[in-house]
Design an enzyme around this catalytic site. Sequence first.
Site, PDB file in Angstrom:
ATOM      1  N   LYS A  68      36.405  35.864  43.106  1.00 30.46           N
ATOM      2  CA  LYS A  68      37.592  36.936  43.022  1.00 30.46           C
ATOM      3  C   LYS A  68      37.051  38.087  43.078  1.00 30.46           C
ATOM      4  O   LYS A  68      37.947  38.667  43.891  1.00 30.46           O
ATOM      5  CB  LYS A  68      38.335  37.060  41.755  1.00 30.46           C
ATOM      6  CG  LYS A  68      38.341  37.622  40.973  1.00 30.46           C
ATOM      7  CD  LYS A  68      38.403  37.747  39.155  1.00 30.46           C
ATOM      8  CE  LYS A  68      38.289  38.881  38.102  1.00 30.46           C
ATOM      9  NZ  LYS A  68      37.658  39.833  38.442  1.00 30.46           N
ATOM     10  N   THR A  69      35.611  37.735  42.695  1.00 34.18           N
ATOM     11  CA  THR A  69      35.122  39.206  43.189  1.00 34.18           C
ATOM     12  C   THR A  69      33.880  39.180  44.385  1.00 34.18           C
ATOM     13  O   THR A  69      34.340  40.534  45.142  1.00 34.18           O
ATOM     14  CB  THR A  69      33.859  39.320  42.313  1.00 34.18           C
ATOM     15  OG1 THR A  69      34.190  39.322  40.844  1.00 34.18           O
ATOM     16  CG2 THR A  69      32.803  40.837  42.554  1.00 34.18           C
ATOM     17  N   ASP A  87      41.029  45.569  40.304  1.00 40.77           N
ATOM     18  CA  ASP A  87      40.194  44.361  39.245  1.00 40.77           C
ATOM     19  C   ASP A  87      41.136  44.147  38.113  1.00 40.77           C
ATOM     20  O   ASP A  87      41.182  44.570  37.005  1.00 40.77           O
ATOM     21  CB  ASP A  87      38.822  44.396  39.967  1.00 40.77           C
ATOM     22  CG  ASP A  87      38.837  43.217  39.321  1.00 40.77           C
ATOM     23  OD1 ASP A  87      39.393  41.571  39.655  1.00 40.77           O
ATOM     24  OD2 ASP A  87      37.063  42.819  39.020  1.00 40.77           O
ATOM     25  N   GLU A  88      41.356  42.726  37.321  1.00 36.36           N
ATOM     26  CA  GLU A  88      41.057  42.372  35.922  1.00 36.36           C
ATOM     27  C   GLU A  88      43.030  43.348  36.004  1.00 36.36           C
ATOM     28  O   GLU A  88      42.838  43.765  35.070  1.00 36.36           O
ATOM     29  CB  GLU A  88      40.237  43.188  35.416  1.00 36.36           C
ATOM     30  CG  GLU A  88      38.987  42.722  35.724  1.00 36.36           C
ATOM     31  CD  GLU A  88      38.748  41.060  35.048  1.00 36.36           C
ATOM     32  OE1 GLU A  88      40.004  40.605  34.369  1.00 36.36           O
ATOM     33  OE2 GLU A  88      37.727  40.451  35.378  1.00 36.36           O
ATOM     34  N   GLN A  99      44.664  34.426  31.675  1.00 36.58           N
ATOM     35  CA  GLN A  99      43.324  35.485  31.531  1.00 36.58           C
ATOM     36  C   GLN A  99      43.468  37.013  30.216  1.00 36.58           C
ATOM     37  O   GLN A  99      42.738  37.876  30.337  1.00 36.58           O
ATOM     38  CB  GLN A  99      42.519  35.792  31.540  1.00 36.58           C
ATOM     39  CG  GLN A  99      41.863  34.187  32.500  1.00 36.58           C
ATOM     40  CD  GLN A  99      40.110  34.358  33.328  1.00 36.58           C
ATOM     41  OE1 GLN A  99      39.664  34.966  32.566  1.00 36.58           O
ATOM     42  NE2 GLN A  99      40.548  33.766  34.354  1.00 36.58           N
ATOM     43  N   ARG A 152      34.527  29.500  30.375  1.00 38.74           N
ATOM     44  CA  ARG A 152      33.242  30.424  30.392  1.00 38.74           C
ATOM     45  C   ARG A 152      32.243  28.982  30.548  1.00 38.74           C
ATOM     46  O   ARG A 152      30.981  29.350  31.103  1.00 38.74           O
ATOM     47  CB  ARG A 152      32.703  30.818  29.376  1.00 38.74           C
ATOM     48  CG  ARG A 152      33.658  31.901  28.464  1.00 38.74           C
ATOM     49  CD  ARG A 152      33.767  32.673  29.555  1.00 38.74           C
ATOM     50  NE  ARG A 152      34.930  33.157  30.268  1.00 38.74           N
ATOM     51  CZ  ARG A 152      35.601  32.989  31.706  1.00 38.74           C
ATOM     52  NH1 ARG A 152      34.141  33.630  32.173  1.00 38.74           N
ATOM     53  NH2 ARG A 152      36.494  32.742  32.005  1.00 38.74           N
TER      54      ARG A 152
END
Length: 713
Positions: free
Chosen positions: A32-33, A219-220, A250, A592
């Site tokens: 996504k980044t 973002d997020e 998330q 993770r």
Amino acid sequence: MIRFSSLNKAQKEAVTAPEDHIRVIAGAGSGKTRVLTMRIVYLIDKLNVDPSRILAITFTNKAAAEMKTRINEMLGNDNNTVWVSTIHSLCVRILREDIGYFDYPKNFTIVDQSDQNAILKEAYKEYGVDKKDISYGRVLDYIGNMKTEGIDPKRAAELTNGVYMNEIKAKIYGYYVERLKSMYALDFDDLILWTVDLFDKHKEVQKKWSRHFEYVHVDEFQDIDHVQYRLIRQLSAYHNHLYVVGDPDQTIYTWRGADVNIIIDFEKDYKDCRTITLSENYRSTNNILSGANSVIRNNKMRLKKDLFTSRDGGPKITHNTLINEEYEAYYVRQEIERQYQNGTPYHDIAILYRSNYLSRALEKVLMEARIPYRVFGGIRFYERSEVKDTLSYLRMITTADDLAFSRIINAPRRGIGQKTLDSILEIAKREDMTMYEVVKAGLYPKMKSTLDSFVKMVESWRDSLDKVTLEQLLQRVLDESGYRRHLEDEKETERLENIKSLLDDISEYQEIYPESTLEEYLQMISLYTDKNVDTDVDNVNLMTIHSAKGLEFEVVFVIGMSEGVFPSELSLADGMRGLEEERRLAYVAFTRAKRKLYLTDNSSFSFVTKGTKNCSRFVLEIPDEYMEDIVEKKKSEHRNTVSIFDEEDVASIKTGAVKKNDSAKLKAGDKVSHQVFGKGVVVSLTNNIATIAFSHPHGIKKILATHPSIEKI
């Protein structure tokens, strides 16, 4: 330049989508980044959008710095003017320019948690409140909630319903607000609330900023709360180009206001919204990903999305149930040693847990084995007392606010006690002045020589502010205040090293920003909230799952996977909402891991549930095809009830071999050798459990008499 060949089909669609309102549902590890960065570069490079008209709101300063670096690298330009910042930093920039509409100075003070606690300490004394009766944390939560709900202290007092504790909290709230006002200070909640209020009350200001940003990116997005969402809508109201990226699976911060429904219902707020889903995961192996998908699929409040990966299956998820917390810790240590011997560096190994208290047993066994580790989320650099003291000295040069004055007037000791400070504070309130202004004006007659010397020292620093570098100024402050000599006299080597690091920090800051002022440096420090794993030091990482958000490791252990622990008993009391949040937390924890995931629990007595611990439902929701149980356990008829397995069925904590040390045949008085604890003497033997006295620092330990780690000598 953009290389579309590096993007998969969904990523390319997300980068080039022409719609005004775009929601990108980006699964864990889906890039996504990269997509968000390339989207911004695409606007500049292909659509000729003015970089200064582009805003990107990130969750942390670290993410903002990384995004800026990537944009610069792709554009080949170190001076692009894209606005990339956290939402708090953005609000500071807006308020520094337009807070005058509220009759506040542009150089207002930003208070952090330490400053907030200092104000509460004053309020507690004022109202005779004992910290043992109500913690600072509870009161700050109360104040934050009142502010967010738009309830001022007067209204809060009306809502107490005669309940004593509510009345006390309302009084403290009122004191807190007045103290901030008297110092022209804002806390972190205020930064956003005041900006929203500014836009509401002064539409010309909102229009100015909204017109400035043609393209707003967030973002997020799954982590924002309703006040932040309101600000985002205000900022994007004029041009209506809003691009949000997040993953409802998330959303793990509802306890601080995040609402998963904001991202889920985005298409209701923007009817023309286009949704693009990034489902290909580039981080984890198929077994890890399939196991995580199996768990999160049980949530009802989510947008349907199953991640997939082109990576091979990899090793199965390993699950192990141990007899107690100590054995669980030894098993984790054994596997860490095995992974390290097979070439995995310590810094690429993480141990995650639901709550901090679960790290105790782990820390003990890691220390015993001399395995380097760090507890992520310990005292941060800028929060260490000597750093806070030094920064407070620097604040005396800029704002000279009461909190900074109170902190350093007697550091090092100048013979100024609490009674003196209380008297100065009383005069300051009466005369509507700061405590430093009272001292400077000579309105407090006692200790005149000492206080005059202090004022003279501060004023000399102020006079030299434009004549020396920030590092030279700080050197002067440390020497002339006597603070450095104080630490040297006390032989505080570690604290002196922290001061040295601060000098390096301010020197590096001025190298990067040669035109910056001391005020801007202090502003940067006050907003510093990054969580960063130091990969330069080879340490195993211990952290809560919340702290692990956004990070990744080759090998991940998730410990304490028991009902009542994870999911936590407190969250389960919140019904389906609480359970789904816990399941999202499990999903975050599992994803993770890049190559290997371990899940462990133990069947000891739980002081939370007042019974034997049972395996977490989040483990039991993973099909056998993706997970291996390395210990044969005696199970009840249904898989969701795991009984305590017999002692003789416990796998070896040290070697992984399911074998008994039948040759031991221990009895009281026998001398033994243990692989970790060294030599000891058997004190007693009960039900095949040997009580053994080992040398310092290990002391008395209870161990299976047949355990392969014990050898009779």
